[in-house]
Design an enzyme around this catalytic site. Sequence first.
Site, PDB file in Angstrom:
ATOM      1  N   ARG A 111      47.427  48.258  74.005  1.00  0.00           N
ATOM      2  CA  ARG A 111      46.638  47.227  74.870  1.00  0.00           C
ATOM      3  C   ARG A 111      45.510  47.547  75.589  1.00  0.00           C
ATOM      4  O   ARG A 111      45.479  48.513  76.099  1.00  0.00           O
ATOM      5  CB  ARG A 111      47.681  46.507  75.753  1.00  0.00           C
ATOM      6  CG  ARG A 111      46.892  45.279  76.448  1.00  0.00           C
ATOM      7  CD  ARG A 111      47.857  44.425  77.183  1.00  0.00           C
ATOM      8  NE  ARG A 111      46.891  43.286  78.017  1.00  0.00           N
ATOM      9  CZ  ARG A 111      47.451  42.600  78.616  1.00  0.00           C
ATOM     10  NH1 ARG A 111      48.903  42.440  78.825  1.00  0.00           N
ATOM     11  NH2 ARG A 111      46.794  41.557  79.055  1.00  0.00           N
TER      12      ARG A 111
ATOM     13  N   ARG B 247      45.130  40.159  73.172  1.00  0.00           N
ATOM     14  CA  ARG B 247      45.808  41.497  73.467  1.00  0.00           C
ATOM     15  C   ARG B 247      46.854  41.753  72.337  1.00  0.00           C
ATOM     16  O   ARG B 247      47.680  40.754  71.766  1.00  0.00           O
ATOM     17  CB  ARG B 247      46.652  41.456  74.710  1.00  0.00           C
ATOM     18  CG  ARG B 247      47.757  40.254  75.219  1.00  0.00           C
ATOM     19  CD  ARG B 247      47.495  38.832  75.382  1.00  0.00           C
ATOM     20  NE  ARG B 247      46.594  38.742  76.218  1.00  0.00           N
ATOM     21  CZ  ARG B 247      46.943  38.466  77.626  1.00  0.00           C
ATOM     22  NH1 ARG B 247      48.157  38.286  77.892  1.00  0.00           N
ATOM     23  NH2 ARG B 247      46.052  38.073  78.437  1.00  0.00           N
TER      24      ARG B 247
ATOM     25  N   ASP C  20      51.864  41.847  75.344  1.00  0.00           N
ATOM     26  CA  ASP C  20      51.743  41.546  76.704  1.00  0.00           C
ATOM     27  C   ASP C  20      53.311  41.410  77.170  1.00  0.00           C
ATOM     28  O   ASP C  20      53.924  40.387  76.386  1.00  0.00           O
ATOM     29  CB  ASP C  20      51.155  40.287  76.774  1.00  0.00           C
ATOM     30  CG  ASP C  20      51.031  39.644  78.407  1.00  0.00           C
ATOM     31  OD1 ASP C  20      50.857  40.550  79.405  1.00  0.00           O
ATOM     32  OD2 ASP C  20      51.484  38.466  78.495  1.00  0.00           O
TER      33      ASP C  20
ATOM     34  N   ASP D 156      55.799  40.347  80.208  1.00  0.00           N
ATOM     35  CA  ASP D 156      55.690  39.987  81.774  1.00  0.00           C
ATOM     36  C   ASP D 156      57.251  39.958  82.251  1.00  0.00           C
ATOM     37  O   ASP D 156      58.175  39.602  81.544  1.00  0.00           O
ATOM     38  CB  ASP D 156      55.156  38.714  81.765  1.00  0.00           C
ATOM     39  CG  ASP D 156      53.727  38.525  81.312  1.00  0.00           C
ATOM     40  OD1 ASP D 156      52.931  39.404  81.840  1.00  0.00           O
ATOM     41  OD2 ASP D 156      53.270  37.465  80.597  1.00  0.00           O
TER      42      ASP D 156
HETATM   43  C1  X6L Z   1      44.087  26.235  83.777  1.00  0.00           C
HETATM   44  C2  X6L Z   1      43.759  27.568  83.904  1.00  0.00           C
HETATM   45  C3  X6L Z   1      45.019  26.023  82.760  1.00  0.00           C
HETATM   46  C4  X6L Z   1      44.448  28.597  83.610  1.00  0.00           C
HETATM   47  C5  X6L Z   1      45.977  27.123  82.298  1.00  0.00           C
HETATM   48  C6  X6L Z   1      47.593  29.519  81.810  1.00  0.00           C
HETATM   49  C7  X6L Z   1      45.886  30.955  82.423  1.00  0.00           C
HETATM   50  C8  X6L Z   1      48.064  30.556  80.932  1.00  0.00           C
HETATM   51  C9  X6L Z   1      46.440  32.156  81.901  1.00  0.00           C
HETATM   52  C10 X6L Z   1      45.443  28.419  82.841  1.00  0.00           C
HETATM   53  C11 X6L Z   1      46.092  29.448  82.084  1.00  0.00           C
HETATM   54  C12 X6L Z   1      47.566  31.909  81.176  1.00  0.00           C
HETATM   55  C13 X6L Z   1      49.190  33.900  76.624  1.00  0.00           C
HETATM   56  C14 X6L Z   1      48.579  32.492  76.243  1.00  0.00           C
HETATM   57  C15 X6L Z   1      47.630  33.686  77.802  1.00  0.00           C
HETATM   58  C16 X6L Z   1      50.366  33.831  75.516  1.00  0.00           C
HETATM   59  C17 X6L Z   1      49.981  31.749  74.809  1.00  0.00           C
HETATM   60  C18 X6L Z   1      48.153  33.145  80.510  1.00  0.00           C
HETATM   61  C19 X6L Z   1      47.601  34.427  80.211  1.00  0.00           C
HETATM   62  N1  X6L Z   1      48.872  34.448  77.484  1.00  0.00           N
HETATM   63  N2  X6L Z   1      48.877  31.480  75.441  1.00  0.00           N
HETATM   64  N3  X6L Z   1      47.508  32.544  77.307  1.00  0.00           N
HETATM   65  N4  X6L Z   1      50.842  32.904  75.001  1.00  0.00           N
HETATM   66  N5  X6L Z   1      50.240  30.500  73.671  1.00  0.00           N
HETATM   67  O1  X6L Z   1      51.273  34.590  75.774  1.00  0.00           O
HETATM   68  O2  X6L Z   1      49.469  32.827  80.358  1.00  0.00           O
HETATM   69  S1  X6L Z   1      46.595  34.501  79.088  1.00  0.00           S
HETATM   70 MG    MG Z   2      51.258  36.957  80.181  1.00  0.00          MG
HETATM   71 MG    MG Z   3      51.070  40.266  81.518  1.00  0.00          MG
END
Ligand code: X6L
Ligand code: MG
Ligand code: MG
Length: 171
Positions: free
Chosen positions: A92, A101, A104, A106
């Site tokens: 990563r 990535r 990840d 968590d």
């Molecule tokens: C507004 C602003 C709405 C930010 C949502 C949601 C930001 C989730 C980051 C958000 C917001 C994240 C994954 C992902 C990411 C994953 C899927 C995060 C960190 N990680 N989408 N997006 N799966 N489907 O593991 O979770 S970035």
């Molecule tokens: Mg995450």
């Molecule tokens: Mg993480």
Amino acid sequence: MSPLKPARTARSAYLGLGSNLGDRRANLARAVELIGSARDTAIAARSSLYATAPVGVTDQPEFLNAVVEVRTALEPVELLDACLGIERELGRIRTVRWGPRTIDIDVLLVEGIALDEERLTLPHPRMTERAFVLVPLAEIAPGIVVGGKTAAEWAAGIDSTGVRPVDRDWL
Ligand code: X6L
Ligand code: MG
Ligand code: MG
């Protein structure tokens, strides 16, 4: 002298895994293998594999996500460090926040523990907003309570249209 240190007791913890770069399934499978070989830690359950639409940054490849339960005697921050070490091991590279990535991992929940520290907040403060976490968590631990509701209740109340099971036996 006191001949024995007090034994650490094992607890359940739940880890959220995601990958959207490279061989996503191989990355997840290798991560689970390495988690299970961490000190004082064993895999207790794993969800199905889910294909999930990216959230946060939506202009990136589709994710595969899963949740695993571990039984671990590690302290939460030790578990976090083990997860971060495995992320590095699997190549990563952290560039764009919320960007693609290889893996990840968590720390979502540790049984009986709430904490708010510099490096780690438990339960994970945004897990109840994320269908790609709640749907696989509810599959393996429907009755676990977070923020006053069960995982099954949280999952039933969230828009999970972007979350599709793809494989029940992926290890
Ligand atoms: C507004 C602003 C709405 C930010 C949502 C949601 C930001 C989730 C980051 C958000 C917001 C994240 C994954 C992902 C990411 C994953 C899927 C995060 C960190 N990680 N989408 N997006 N799966 N489907 O593991 O979770 S970035
Ligand atoms: Mg995450
Ligand atoms: Mg993480």
